[in-house]
Design an enzyme around this catalytic site. Structure first.
Site, PDB file in Angstrom:
ATOM      1  N   GLU A  49       0.830  -1.202   0.000  1.00 33.82           N
ATOM      2  CA  GLU A  49       0.000   0.000   0.000  1.00 33.82           C
ATOM      3  C   GLU A  49       0.870   1.259   0.000  1.00 33.82           C
ATOM      4  O   GLU A  49       0.556   2.246  -0.659  1.00 33.82           O
ATOM      5  CB  GLU A  49      -0.924  -0.017   1.230  1.00 33.82           C
ATOM      6  CG  GLU A  49      -2.112   0.902   1.115  1.00 33.82           C
ATOM      7  CD  GLU A  49      -3.230   0.527   2.104  1.00 33.82           C
ATOM      8  OE1 GLU A  49      -3.749  -0.602   2.010  1.00 33.82           O
ATOM      9  OE2 GLU A  49      -3.558   1.346   2.964  1.00 33.82           O
ATOM     10  N   GLU A  55       2.063   1.736  -3.394  1.00 30.37           N
ATOM     11  CA  GLU A  55       0.964   2.244  -4.223  1.00 30.37           C
ATOM     12  C   GLU A  55       0.757   3.746  -3.999  1.00 30.37           C
ATOM     13  O   GLU A  55       0.602   4.514  -4.947  1.00 30.37           O
ATOM     14  CB  GLU A  55      -0.325   1.479  -3.890  1.00 30.37           C
ATOM     15  CG  GLU A  55      -1.493   1.839  -4.791  1.00 30.37           C
ATOM     16  CD  GLU A  55      -2.804   1.181  -4.347  1.00 30.37           C
ATOM     17  OE1 GLU A  55      -2.796   0.401  -3.373  1.00 30.37           O
ATOM     18  OE2 GLU A  55      -3.827   1.467  -4.993  1.00 30.37           O
ATOM     19  N   CYS A  88      -8.393  -2.018   4.175  1.00 34.44           N
ATOM     20  CA  CYS A  88      -8.299  -3.262   4.944  1.00 34.44           C
ATOM     21  C   CYS A  88      -9.525  -3.563   5.785  1.00 34.44           C
ATOM     22  O   CYS A  88      -9.616  -4.620   6.384  1.00 34.44           O
ATOM     23  CB  CYS A  88      -7.044  -3.316   5.791  1.00 34.44           C
ATOM     24  SG  CYS A  88      -6.452  -1.741   6.302  1.00 34.44           S
ATOM     25  N   SER A 130      -7.382   2.077  -2.193  1.00 31.88           N
ATOM     26  CA  SER A 130      -6.189   1.285  -2.495  1.00 31.88           C
ATOM     27  C   SER A 130      -6.636  -0.047  -3.086  1.00 31.88           C
ATOM     28  O   SER A 130      -7.654  -0.609  -2.685  1.00 31.88           O
ATOM     29  CB  SER A 130      -5.398   1.035  -1.211  1.00 31.88           C
ATOM     30  OG  SER A 130      -4.541  -0.066  -1.383  1.00 31.88           O
ATOM     31  N   LYS A 168     -15.609  -9.646   7.884  1.00 27.78           N
ATOM     32  CA  LYS A 168     -14.580 -10.513   7.299  1.00 27.78           C
ATOM     33  C   LYS A 168     -15.192 -11.824   6.811  1.00 27.78           C
ATOM     34  O   LYS A 168     -14.667 -12.455   5.900  1.00 27.78           O
ATOM     35  CB  LYS A 168     -13.481 -10.817   8.328  1.00 27.78           C
ATOM     36  CG  LYS A 168     -12.640  -9.622   8.690  1.00 27.78           C
ATOM     37  CD  LYS A 168     -11.425  -9.449   7.787  1.00 27.78           C
ATOM     38  CE  LYS A 168     -10.625  -8.236   8.214  1.00 27.78           C
ATOM     39  NZ  LYS A 168      -9.887  -7.587   7.134  1.00 27.78           N
ATOM     40  N   GLU A 205     -16.418 -10.831   3.524  1.00 27.57           N
ATOM     41  CA  GLU A 205     -15.294 -10.611   2.612  1.00 27.57           C
ATOM     42  C   GLU A 205     -14.746 -11.948   2.091  1.00 27.57           C
ATOM     43  O   GLU A 205     -14.486 -12.091   0.894  1.00 27.57           O
ATOM     44  CB  GLU A 205     -14.191  -9.848   3.343  1.00 27.57           C
ATOM     45  CG  GLU A 205     -12.998  -9.492   2.462  1.00 27.57           C
ATOM     46  CD  GLU A 205     -11.853  -8.854   3.256  1.00 27.57           C
ATOM     47  OE1 GLU A 205     -11.566  -9.316   4.380  1.00 27.57           O
ATOM     48  OE2 GLU A 205     -11.257  -7.909   2.746  1.00 27.57           O
ATOM     49  N   GLU A 216     -14.472 -12.012  -5.494  1.00 24.21           N
ATOM     50  CA  GLU A 216     -13.141 -11.484  -5.825  1.00 24.21           C
ATOM     51  C   GLU A 216     -12.032 -12.267  -5.117  1.00 24.21           C
ATOM     52  O   GLU A 216     -10.853 -12.052  -5.408  1.00 24.21           O
ATOM     53  CB  GLU A 216     -13.028 -10.012  -5.371  1.00 24.21           C
ATOM     54  CG  GLU A 216     -13.921  -9.013  -6.087  1.00 24.21           C
ATOM     55  CD  GLU A 216     -15.230  -8.775  -5.338  1.00 24.21           C
ATOM     56  OE1 GLU A 216     -15.633  -9.657  -4.545  1.00 24.21           O
ATOM     57  OE2 GLU A 216     -15.870  -7.719  -5.549  1.00 24.21           O
ATOM     58  N   CYS A 237     -10.340  -2.137  14.508  1.00 22.29           N
ATOM     59  CA  CYS A 237     -10.657  -3.565  14.648  1.00 22.29           C
ATOM     60  C   CYS A 237     -10.849  -3.978  16.103  1.00 22.29           C
ATOM     61  O   CYS A 237     -11.595  -4.911  16.392  1.00 22.29           O
ATOM     62  CB  CYS A 237      -9.547  -4.416  14.049  1.00 22.29           C
ATOM     63  SG  CYS A 237      -9.198  -3.985  12.354  1.00 22.29           S
TER      64      CYS A 237
END
Ligand SMILES: Cc1cc2nc3c(=O)[nH]c(=O)nc-3n(C[C@H](O)[C@H](O)[C@H](O)COP(=O)(O)O)c2cc1C
Ligand code: SF4
Ligand code: FES
Lengths: 385, 156, 597
Positions: C285, C288, C311, C331, C370, C373, C378, C527
């Site tokens: 990241e 990037e 994230c 990102s 999560k 996710e 993807e 988190c």
């Protein structure tokens, strides 16, 4: 004695405007305070004090709201005022606006009265044309306009904070108080909420003066009061009478005979049995909700109770535990009774304890009074069960 | 991203009230008057148009008994069930209309013309039994008058 | 001084006088003075709703009892919290709730951690006089990561409040009126047909078992019990700072080593640390970001800035629904969990010589999003489902208990090599601002060749619990290849919770934001306050967990992601270079716009 301060067109109330604008806002508030006028929407809060709070509250805008939600079972006096005495209401609202510094008025109308909407709008337009509403009312340099907002079928929205929520386009769930609407009401602005009838009294008081107004009623319940009378009587309808009238006088007037019970103040009010008929209806006696429902001796009070309890169960907003769950359990109990079951003493005590808890811990007036008929009717008419 | 076109009536009605949240109730009522009841598409379109959550729209809608979110007839007949109208004989009228329309209270006729419901105090207690058909009020009803009235609506 | 005296009130509770602050509620005053008043709808994170009425007290001069959570104190107020009337009322309220609360405690995930159960016990409810409804009225949808069982709902509305007040999502709402009120979505639709971001904050606020996470423990046990499967587990940074709470230890206790031991005892074949890919995320990241800056400043080409972190999967869901136009700013890095998943079934599988099809990759996350996710289309870049099962902190605790392990009695052990090696920069990913701090530690050094100019590497301006934080750092004397950044003031912003993210995004959308890099975490506190963390939660608890995380960072030998030796090896052996071809294949992704409402 029937009166005609509010109902008859005989009062030259149009002159009230002239009078009103000759006073300062503070003077008006003092007059209303002196008159001893108390809210006609049920709670009986002194109107002058309410206005004073709102006048003193800080806010870049203020609102006057007329509570025309009239949902209490057996109440229809506001309907009559809205159709027959709208000029008084408009003046009352504008004067309230002048007194507290509000340029906006909202008439909150129950959707069951939507049939009068076109008529109301037409009349408002006429008032505007006559410059009783709009900019620079009667050349007095005061702007005031009224908008109509509609409920959509929820009794609880008659409760003033639920009403505000509803006007804001939300669920009509009562708010926590404080803050009170006079501090933070519609859209967070100081808001005076008054019943239709309360506001209709204003032009009369200004026009005729405090002394004249106080001629009617009792010391702590000044003025006349409209009663919506229905049920078992020859002449149901709306009656204007002095506060402090006895139940018996009233029954005679409307041609009720063989009367067993009178429900005063609607489903959430109280039930008078024959023993009570010499008591008076006023703030210091039977609270004058305005709804009078008469039951003659052929009626079974268990059916009446069931009707009321079902009403509350359907109309509870469901927000707070005691009311949402309490009305559910009360309904269960009256349905059991209706099926011919006899509640055991133990069950009965549980229900009475529940009634007490609802009264003491519900968030708003609905839950606080929903168990009234249960306690009252069961207490006074045990033989019907 | 689904880019379905917004319902025309939704846009028209919400625009009339300036798409502001405080008019939500009125917008919903006008939509019900126009469409009969709110469908998922109407609720979602209105939410998009007014930039509020569709859940909020539905939450508000389901709070109020005059805002319908289930299929409802063109004419909603509401009979006052509260005590004064009860004393005056509302039960007879309900029975008569149930028979006439061949539905139970709370149901809608197959031709989607009538929904029969009870409602709480309509403020007509001195002239009971009272009933509403959509926004029109009818008082001092009896079973015969009620049936005649409904037949009139049928031919409208 | 004088104002202090003026605003001090004297209030009596149960016959004893207390100094009260003007504007505080009876409940607040009582709490400060250790007078216990029971509550259900009240929650430290939320506005007072005054719905449950458990907290009623007697106030002299008042006709009825007052809800202490919403009633402000007044001078000379006389309050009683323990009269017979108050007690009887509370008992009745509990009974009323129990009568409609359908479900057995014994089979409930919240058994022994349920506020309703606790109150029933505390108030000695021995029978429910109205009878207890046994008939289930609601179907339970177990497809989505958040499972709602309305039969257990007591309508306190903490869930709908957190969803609206803190997350601004309004995925669930009270529907209907009166006795028919229930919590749900429009037309009774399932959560995945709304804009629910699956952050799970509602679960953490639920007093009962009406909201829980979709269970993955059974599948994980099945994999562990299957000898043909090679079960690999990774654990996120925030778990170690909260897991002990599930074992009745006060918040703030770190159990990193004990947790590693427990995971091994449970039977995972390999115990890795998501911190490893947190470090990797920083490299990818950071690279990037610098590339984007270079494009913007040197090549003057169109590139989406500010760049947003990616994230937090709740945040990803949110931006897809609410700011799809800003997706280019996100990102392209996958979250550390998904980077890990992709590497386990490729890099690790090769290294270990295991057929990836026999690998079951499990993650332990503080997060319910999560779970969502891991199920995304993807996330199959390894050729398999990159992460097979996601366990929340709570589920891991359950598994530890089921395995008969007494966590607090365990000896510490280390994570396995190589993907168990990490730095302090990775640990702080668990707290809001942590990703930003880690990124700055690395990027600054990359650009200037020097360590960040903060004592002990602690970049305090980006830490804390303020909803939105901003910071800037001027770059002087960069290395020659970064000379274009000389004198540049790099501006960053941090938001946690989605209402705060919305504020920042509105600024970006309006073109009013001058930031280069924005960190967003969907959950309050980051988190460590995730929807999979131990219940209860409160600002205080999250503060303690944050302290634990920063202490862990401070105690690490390596504090900067680019110093992670295992990550270096990963690049040498496998990825070759940051943002290179292989990275793009496995570690980066793109998200798609979704309908806003
Ligand atoms: C459940 C409930 C329903 C109410 N309905 C009405 C109503 O229909 N009309 C009304 O004027 N007041 C109603 N009230 C009283 C209002 O809350 C409020 O006190 C009143 O509008 C104030 O006006 P007043 O001071 O002029 O009486 C209701 C109160 C409760 C608790
Ligand atoms: S008392 Fe009844 S109507 Fe009033 S807030 Fe509570 S649930 Fe709603
Ligand atoms: S905690 Fe006060 S009403 Fe629920």
């Amino acid at each position: 004695m029937q009166r005609s301060c509010l109902l008859s067109p005989g009062c030259k109330c149009n002159e009230a405007f002239e009078k009103a604008f000759s006073y300062t806002p503070e003077e008006i508030i003092n007059i209303i305070k002196d008159s001893g006028l108390r809210g006609r929407g049920g709670a009986g809060f002194p109107t002058g004090m309410k206005w004073e709070f709102a006048a003193k509250a800080a806010g870049e805008k203020k609102y006057v709201v007329c509570n025309a939600d009239e949902g209490e079972p057996g109440t229809f006096k506001d309907r009559v005022l809205l159709t027959d005495s709208l000029d008084k209401l408009v003046q009352g609202m504008a004067i309230a606006g002048y007194a507290i510094g509000a340029n906006y008025g909202i008439l909150y109308l129950r959707s069951e009265y939507k049939w009068m909407l076109n008529d109301l709008n037409a009349k408002f337009n006429e008032f505007k044309n006559q410059n009783y509403l709009g900019n620079n009312i009667m050349g007095k340099g005061f702007d005031f306009d009224i908008e109509i907002k509609l409920n959509a079928g929820a009794y609880v929205c008659g409760e003033e904070t639920a009403l505000i929520e509803s006007m804001e386009g939300k669920r009509g769930e009562p708010r926590n108080k404080p803050p009170f609407p006079v501090q933070s009401g519609y859209m967070g602005y100081p808001t005076v909420i008054n019943n239709v009838e309360t506001l209709c009294n204003i032009p009369y008081i200004l026009e005729h003066g405090v002394a004249e107004f106080k001629k009617y009623g009792t010391e702590r319940s000044c003025g006349t009061k409209l009663f919506s009378i229905s049920g078992d009587c020859a002449k149901p309808g709306v009656y204007e009478m002095d506060l402090g009238i006895t139940i018996r006088e009233m029954l005679e007037m409307v041609g009720a005979s063989n009367t067993k019970a009178v429900q005063i103040g609607g489903a959430s009010g109280s039930t008078a049995g024959e023993k009570d008929f010499d008591k008076t209806i006023c703030f210091e006696g039977f609270p004058p909700g305005g709804s009078i429902i008469i039951f003659n001796k052929s009626r079974n009070m268990a059916r009446v109770l069931k009707n009321f309890i079902h009403f509350f169960e359907e109309e509870s907003c469901g927000q707070c535990t005691p009311c949402r769950e309490g009305t559910r359990r009360l309904k269960e109990a009256v349905d059991r009774i209706e099926r011919g079951e006899k509640l055991s003493d133990e069950d009965m005590n549980t229900m009475l304890e529940l009634a007490e808890v609802m009264k003491n811990s519900s968030k708003c007036g609905l839950g606080q009074t929903a168990a009234n008929p249960f306690v009252d009717i069961l207490g006074k008419f045990r033989e019907d069960f | 991203m689904k880019m379905l076109e917004l319902d025309k009536d939704v846009v028209e009605i919400s625009s009339k009230y300036g798409k502001s949240k405080d008019h939500l109730l009125r917008i919903l009522q006008d939509l019900v008057a126009k469409k009969g009841y709110l469908t998922e598409k109407i609720v979602r379109d209105l939410a998009k148009d007014m930039n509020i959550s569709p859940n909020e729209v539905y939450s508000v809608a389901t709070f109020y008994s005059f805002i319908k979110t289930k299929p409802t007839g063109k004419y909603v007949i509401r009979i006052c069930q509260t005590i004064s109208c009860d004393l005056a004989g509302k039960e007879e009228i309900i029975k008569a209309l149930e028979k006439e329309l061949r539905i139970k209270c709370g149901q809608t006729t197959d031709d989607m013309l009538f929904t029969l419901e009870t409602t709480n105090c309509m403020g007509m207690c001195d002239q009971g039994p009272a009933m509403l058909v959509n926004d029109e009020v009818y008082t001092k009803m009896d079973s015969i008058k009620a049936i005649e009235l409904i037949r009139e609506y049928k031919t409208k | 001084m004088q104002t202090a005296v003026e605003s001090k009130l004297t209030v009596s509770i149960n016959g004893k006088e207390f100094d009260a602050r003007k504007g505080e509620t009876i409940l607040q005053l009582a709490k400060r003075n250790d007078i216990n008043i029971p509550t259900l709808c009240n929650h430290a994170d939320l506005c007072e709703s005054g719905n449950c009425r458990m907290c009623v007290v007697e106030v002299e001069g008042q006709r009825v009892l007052q809800a202490s959570c919403t009633t402000p104190v007044a001078e000379r107020m006389v309050i009683r919290t323990n009269t017979r009337k108050v007690r009887k009322t509370r008992q009745m309220i509990i009974e009323l709730l129990l009568a409609e609360h359908v479900g057995d405690c014994q089979t409930c995930k919240r058994n022994t951690n349920c506020e309703l159960q606790d109150l029933a016990a505390e108030y000695g409810i021995e029978e429910v006089r109205f009878g207890k409804s046994q008939e289930k009225r609601y179907e339970v949808d177990t497809r989505t990561p958040i499972v709602r069982d309305n039969d257990k709902c007591i309508l306190c509305r903490r869930c709908t409040q957190v969803c609206e007040e803190i997350q601004g999502v309004e995925a669930i709402k009270p529907m209907g009126r009166g006795k028919d009120t229930d919590i749900g979505c429009l037309f009774g639709l399932p959560l995945d047909e709304t804009t629910c971001v699956f952050c799970g904050q509602c679960i953490n606020r639920c007093p009962t078992g009406a909201l829980t996470e979709r269970d993955a423990t059974k599948e994980v046990w099945k994999a562990i019990d299957d000898p043909t499967k090679h079960v690999v587990v990774q654990t996120a940074p925030a778990i170690r700072a909260a897991l002990a709470e599930e074992f009745d230890i006060p918040p703030g206790e770190r159990v990193t080593g004990k947790m590693a031991s427990a995971l091994k005892m449970i039977g995972f074949d390999t115990v890795f640390d998501t911190d490893f890919t947190a470090d990797l995320t920083i490299i990818e990241e950071g690279t990037e970001l610098l590339t984007r800056l270079k494009k913007a400043l040197v090549e003057k080409s169109q590139v989406a800035l500010p760049m947003f972190t990616s994230c937090s999967p709740g945040w990803i869901n949110y931006i897809e629904h609410y700011y799809p136009d800003l997706l280019p700013n996100l990102s392209t890095c996958k979250s550390p969990q998904q980077m890990f998943g992709a590497l386990i079934k490729t890099y690790y599988a090769q290294k270990k010589g295991v057929d990836p099809k026999n690998i079951v990759s499990v993650s332990v996350m503080p997060c319910t999003a999560k779970k969502f996710e891991a199920d995304r289309p993807e996330m199959y870049d390894s050729g398999y489902k990159d992460v097979d099962h996601v366990l929340t902190t709570r589920e891991l605790a359950r598994m530890i208990k089921q395995a008969g392990i007494d966590l607090m009695d365990l000896q510490d052990s280390e994570f396995d090599d190589p993907m168990g090696i990490s730095t302090g920069a990775a640990v702080i990913f668990g707290a809001t601002g942590g990703v930003m701090e880690a990124a700055i530690r690395t990027a600054y050094e990359l650009v200037t060749g020097r360590e960040v100019p903060f004592a002990n590497l602690d970049i305090r301006p980006v830490r804390g619990m303020e909803g939105i934080r901003e910071a800037s750092l001027t770059i002087t004397d960069p290395l020659p290849e970064w000379s274009f950044l000389n004198g540049a003031e790099v501006k960053v912003a941090i938001a946690h919770s989605l209402t705060k993210a919305r504020m920042l995004m509105d600024k970006v959308r309006a073109g009013e934001a001058t930031y280069h890099f924005i960190e967003v975490m969907a959950c309050p506190g980051g988190c460590l306050g995730g929807g999979g963390q131990p219940i209860p939660t409160s600002p205080e608890i999250r503060e303690k967990r944050a302290q634990a995380i920063y202490t862990e960072d401070g105690a690490m030998k390596l504090r900067k992601s680019h110093e992670n030796p295992a990550v270096k090896v990963l690049y040498e052996e496998f990825l070759k270079e940051p943002n290179g071809h292989k990275s793009h294949e496995l570690l980066h992704t793109k998200y798609t716009p979704k309908d806003t409402w």
